[in-house]
Design an enzyme around this catalytic site. Sequence first.
Site, PDB file in Angstrom:
ATOM      1  N   ARG A   1       0.876  -1.190   0.000  1.00 30.52           N
ATOM      2  CA  ARG A   1       0.000   0.000   0.000  1.00 30.52           C
ATOM      3  C   ARG A   1       0.898   1.220   0.000  1.00 30.52           C
ATOM      4  NH1 ARG A   1      -5.290   1.345   3.581  1.00 30.52           N
ATOM      5  NH2 ARG A   1      -6.086  -0.032   1.952  1.00 30.52           N
TER       6      ARG A   1
ATOM      7  N   HIS B 285      -7.330   0.926  -6.359  1.00 27.41           N
ATOM      8  CA  HIS B 285      -7.486   0.047  -5.193  1.00 27.41           C
ATOM      9  C   HIS B 285      -8.073  -1.284  -5.706  1.00 27.41           C
ATOM     10  CE1 HIS B 285      -7.720  -1.276  -1.186  1.00 27.41           C
ATOM     11  NE2 HIS B 285      -8.620  -0.461  -0.676  1.00 27.41           N
TER      12      HIS B 285
ATOM     13  N   GLN C 171      -9.709  -4.068  -3.430  1.00 28.07           N
ATOM     14  CA  GLN C 171     -11.044  -3.703  -2.961  1.00 28.07           C
ATOM     15  C   GLN C 171     -12.090  -4.036  -4.018  1.00 28.07           C
ATOM     16  OE1 GLN C 171     -11.949  -2.052   0.174  1.00 28.07           O
ATOM     17  NE2 GLN C 171     -13.929  -2.788  -0.549  1.00 28.07           N
TER      18      GLN C 171
ATOM     19  N   ASP D  72     -17.261   6.978  -1.675  1.00 29.39           N
ATOM     20  CA  ASP D  72     -16.050   6.820  -0.867  1.00 29.39           C
ATOM     21  C   ASP D  72     -15.756   8.183  -0.248  1.00 29.39           C
ATOM     22  OD1 ASP D  72     -13.724   5.805   0.266  1.00 29.39           O
ATOM     23  OD2 ASP D  72     -12.527   6.104  -1.547  1.00 29.39           O
TER      24      ASP D  72
ATOM     25  N   CYS E  99     -16.299   1.273   0.524  1.00 32.05           N
ATOM     26  CA  CYS E  99     -15.151   0.445   0.897  1.00 32.05           C
ATOM     27  C   CYS E  99     -14.771   0.603   2.357  1.00 32.05           C
ATOM     28  CB  CYS E  99     -13.959   0.766  -0.008  1.00 32.05           C
ATOM     29  SG  CYS E  99     -13.259   2.409   0.252  1.00 32.05           S
TER      30      CYS E  99
ATOM     31  N   ARG F 195     -13.177  -8.848   1.425  1.00 30.01           N
ATOM     32  CA  ARG F 195     -11.755  -8.555   1.209  1.00 30.01           C
ATOM     33  C   ARG F 195     -10.936  -9.822   1.468  1.00 30.01           C
ATOM     34  NH1 ARG F 195      -9.823  -3.401   1.536  1.00 30.01           N
ATOM     35  NH2 ARG F 195      -7.948  -4.387   0.717  1.00 30.01           N
TER      36      ARG F 195
HETATM   37  N1  NVA Z   1      -9.998   6.558  -1.233  1.00 24.22           N
HETATM   38  C1  NVA Z   1      -9.644   6.139   0.112  1.00 24.22           C
HETATM   39  C2  NVA Z   1      -9.780   4.668   0.241  1.00 24.22           C
HETATM   40  C3  NVA Z   1      -9.490   4.125   1.613  1.00 24.22           C
HETATM   41  C4  NVA Z   1      -9.609   2.638   1.701  1.00 24.22           C
HETATM   42  C5  NVA Z   1      -8.237   6.577   0.425  1.00 24.22           C
HETATM   43  O1  NVA Z   1      -7.366   6.431  -0.438  1.00 24.22           O
HETATM   44  O2  NVA Z   1      -8.001   7.070   1.525  1.00 24.22           O
HETATM   45  N1   CP Z   2     -11.175  -0.357   2.462  1.00 24.27           N
HETATM   46  C1   CP Z   2      -9.907  -0.385   2.921  1.00 24.27           C
HETATM   47  O1   CP Z   2      -8.951  -0.577   2.180  1.00 24.27           O
HETATM   48  O2   CP Z   2      -9.807  -0.165   4.265  1.00 24.27           O
HETATM   49  P1   CP Z   2      -8.453   0.034   5.090  1.00 24.27           P
HETATM   50  O3   CP Z   2      -7.906   1.392   4.726  1.00 24.27           O
HETATM   51  O4   CP Z   2      -8.892  -0.039   6.531  1.00 24.27           O
HETATM   52  O5   CP Z   2      -7.488  -1.039   4.712  1.00 24.27           O
END
Ligand code: NVA
Ligand code: CP
Length: 325
Positions: free
Chosen positions: A101, A128, A131, A224, A264, A292
């Site tokens: 990540r 992502h 997801q 989101d 998500c 997930r």
């Molecule tokens: N769009 C959000 C997704 C979190 C799982 C982010 O990148 O923070």
């Molecule tokens: N949806 C998701 O990726 O959640 P986290 O940021 O908690 O991993």
Amino acid sequence: MTRHFLRDDDLTQAEQSAILDLAVEMKRDRWGAKPLAGPQSVAVIFDKSSTRTRVSFHVGISDLGGSPLIISTANSQLGGKETPTDTARVLERMVSAIVWRTYAQSGLEEMAASTTVPVVNALSDDFHPCQLLADLLTIREHRGALAGQTVAFVGDGASNMAQSYLLACATAGMHVRVASPVEFAPAPQVVTDAEHRAAETGGSVLVVTDPVAAVAGADVVVTDTWVSMGKEDEKQQRLATFAGYRVDDELLAHAADDAVFMHCLPADRGYEVTAEVIDGPRSIIWDEAENRLHAQKALLAWLLAANAPTAADGATAADVATPGN
Ligand code: NVA
Ligand code: CP
């Protein structure tokens, strides 16, 4: 050539479908497949915070008979002190896959180009895709076959989630719509890539600024956060810009009568979605979160099989990864 999973369209429609089939099987028989027996280790690296991704990879790798190695960038040499290339060359000597990540998609591309073990995008600024495998699995469970269904994403069209929805749903043969303020539209290249994929699968792509136009008649409505990780400095401006893009009962009334709502998580309740919608009868967010685990286990099993020596001998990843083969 090592197969990686850096963006949703790294999979063909058939491959995506095979992974979802495998996820269904793994959900039905949670401890029945042990492709990481040994145990083989998988490195899961986080440059950003996480709850779901961290837990689902940790538990999923354990379920598969493997050993999860969860690494925070802050406590490692990656992140300024060592390049993705050098990190990958060390890790590949010890682990069977690398899950990361991070911020820039280019870092993932650099790592993938440097290593013989599969690299998985566990969220970048652009996509992502893990997801989306979970989301597609959840849509299948609640609404049946994916091809032909209409999904509407409302909110930050330039976000990782919106862009992954474009690529993953187009790959699945779905009709995907994104509604966002014009300055937060998806990247033109991502829209073009999604359109090309949709032309192959029978899906379609629509990018608009009007949330009602996107949601009208949709089978699935998704949103989101308006403030993704790394965008915190823009929070006040974003809250003002996105004010007309909240998913509430009034907007959801434009969707199909049996439409479902997805997110998500984590959610900023009261901002991108009201409590009434996210806690309401159409919301399937808890199944989405659970999936997930199952979707990523299937992905890892599929990638290991796709990169196994037997694959080079002519067996396809689906042959090897499908339980019973
Ligand atoms: N769009 C959000 C997704 C979190 C799982 C982010 O990148 O923070
Ligand atoms: N949806 C998701 O990726 O959640 P986290 O940021 O908690 O991993």
